[in-house]
Design a protein around this motif. Sequence first.
Motif, mmCIF file in Angstrom:
data_model
loop_
_atom_site.group_PDB
_atom_site.id
_atom_site.type_symbol
_atom_site.label_atom_id
_atom_site.label_comp_id
_atom_site.label_asym_id
_atom_site.label_seq_id
_atom_site.Cartn_x
_atom_site.Cartn_y
_atom_site.Cartn_z
ATOM 1 N N ARG A 1 17.776 66.353 100.576
ATOM 2 C CA ARG A 1 16.876 65.255 100.944
ATOM 3 C C ARG A 1 17.622 63.983 101.328
ATOM 4 N N GLU A 2 18.707 63.680 100.635
ATOM 5 C CA GLU A 2 19.399 62.424 100.862
ATOM 6 C C GLU A 2 20.685 62.575 101.688
ATOM 7 N N SER A 3 21.606 63.412 101.219
ATOM 8 C CA SER A 3 22.920 63.485 101.874
ATOM 9 C C SER A 3 22.863 64.180 103.226
ATOM 10 N N VAL A 4 22.156 65.326 103.289
ATOM 11 C CA VAL A 4 22.054 66.041 104.562
ATOM 12 C C VAL A 4 21.209 65.242 105.550
ATOM 13 N N SER A 5 20.089 64.725 105.100
ATOM 14 C CA SER A 5 19.182 64.021 106.011
ATOM 15 C C SER A 5 19.810 62.767 106.605
ATOM 16 N N ARG A 6 20.724 62.151 105.858
ATOM 17 C CA ARG A 6 21.392 60.948 106.347
ATOM 18 C C ARG A 6 22.669 61.257 107.133
ATOM 19 N N GLY A 7 23.018 62.534 107.199
ATOM 20 C CA GLY A 7 24.200 62.922 107.951
ATOM 21 C C GLY A 7 25.504 62.734 107.199
ATOM 22 N N TYR A 8 25.431 62.493 105.874
ATOM 23 C CA TYR A 8 26.656 62.316 105.087
ATOM 24 C C TYR A 8 27.390 63.632 104.891
ATOM 25 N N ILE A 9 26.642 64.720 104.811
ATOM 26 C CA ILE A 9 27.213 66.066 104.784
ATOM 27 C C ILE A 9 26.417 66.933 105.741
ATOM 28 N N ALA A 10 27.020 68.034 106.177
ATOM 29 C CA ALA A 10 26.319 68.970 107.055
ATOM 30 C C ALA A 10 25.490 69.936 106.220
ATOM 31 N N ALA A 11 24.422 70.434 106.787
ATOM 32 C CA ALA A 11 23.599 71.398 106.075
ATOM 33 C C ALA A 11 24.424 72.622 105.676
ATOM 34 N N ALA A 12 25.381 72.980 106.529
ATOM 35 C CA ALA A 12 26.224 74.149 106.244
ATOM 36 C C ALA A 12 27.092 73.943 105.010
ATOM 37 N N ASP A 13 27.354 72.679 104.651
ATOM 38 C CA ASP A 13 28.169 72.426 103.470
ATOM 39 C C ASP A 13 27.507 72.960 102.204
ATOM 40 N N LEU A 14 26.189 72.998 102.195
ATOM 41 C CA LEU A 14 25.484 73.491 101.018
ATOM 42 C C LEU A 14 25.515 75.012 100.927
ATOM 43 N N ASP A 15 25.975 75.664 101.992
ATOM 44 C CA ASP A 15 26.163 77.115 101.922
ATOM 45 C C ASP A 15 27.364 77.477 101.060
ATOM 46 N N LEU A 16 28.170 76.471 100.703
ATOM 47 C CA LEU A 16 29.347 76.721 99.877
ATOM 48 C C LEU A 16 28.978 77.046 98.440
ATOM 49 N N VAL A 17 27.749 76.751 98.049
ATOM 50 C CA VAL A 17 27.334 76.933 96.665
ATOM 51 C C VAL A 17 25.981 77.644 96.617
ATOM 52 N N GLU A 18 25.762 78.418 95.575
ATOM 53 C CA GLU A 18 24.501 79.151 95.427
ATOM 54 C C GLU A 18 23.942 78.919 94.029
ATOM 55 N N VAL A 19 22.685 78.501 93.971
ATOM 56 C CA VAL A 19 22.006 78.316 92.684
ATOM 57 C C VAL A 19 21.382 79.643 92.269
ATOM 58 N N VAL A 20 21.706 80.111 91.063
ATOM 59 C CA VAL A 20 21.222 81.410 90.591
ATOM 60 C C VAL A 20 20.516 81.234 89.244
ATOM 61 N N PRO A 21 19.622 82.166 88.894
ATOM 62 C CA PRO A 21 18.827 81.982 87.679
ATOM 63 C C PRO A 21 19.516 82.378 86.384
#
Length: 220
Positions: free
Chosen positions: A185-205
């Motif tokens: 919501r904040e970092s990607v939307s403002r262009g501080y990081i790329a959306a692809a950067d969040l592919d580096l991590v996976e949230v698991v249950p």
Amino acid sequence: MSSKSIPPAAGSGISREEQDRIERISGELRAGIEELGDVGPAVSIFGSARVATDSWEYRSACALGELLAEAGVSVITGGGPGVMEAGNRGAQAGDGRSIGLNIALPREQLANPYVDTDIAFRYFFTRKFMLIRYAMGFAIYPGGMGTIDELFELLTLVQTGKLQPCPLVLVGHDYWSGLYNWLVRESVSRGYIAAADLDLVEVVPDEEVAAAVLLDKLKK
């Protein structure tokens, strides 16, 4: 054999105190490299030192350590209590190698009793280097300042190409989803990081999904 401090070179501008600090840092790095050079496939488990043994985090990290050990993967932790103890305990239960990289602190300074290989550190950055250098994957449980610091340092290292892409899982949707969504919501939307950067991590249950993700990617 007794060791002698190397006197600073004349005019070098390095004080004896700083020279001694350099030698301590070098000694910590050397000891860690000598001890872990043959560790083989390993996963570092991070998380709070303050969780109780009956918490889901403790039970889950213990189960994850055992699953990894049974698959022939060593477990590396910070060597202290809480999630760290649980990961080491699980590794021992799975007949795997259980490694603890402890650090002297006012709190959480004693190694937990489930560590086979215990290495003590004075400096956070030398310890952190070892936690990252000899792991091929990372599981991060809920935790405080230190855990969050380790998460973002890992992401920064991979994002900037200083560390090869590796499996990195955040265990616990309830704890980590808020942070992940905030980054979108904040970092990607403002262009501080790329959306692809969040592919580096996976949230698991839970630990079963975490183990599946880690082991699958370690095989590739």
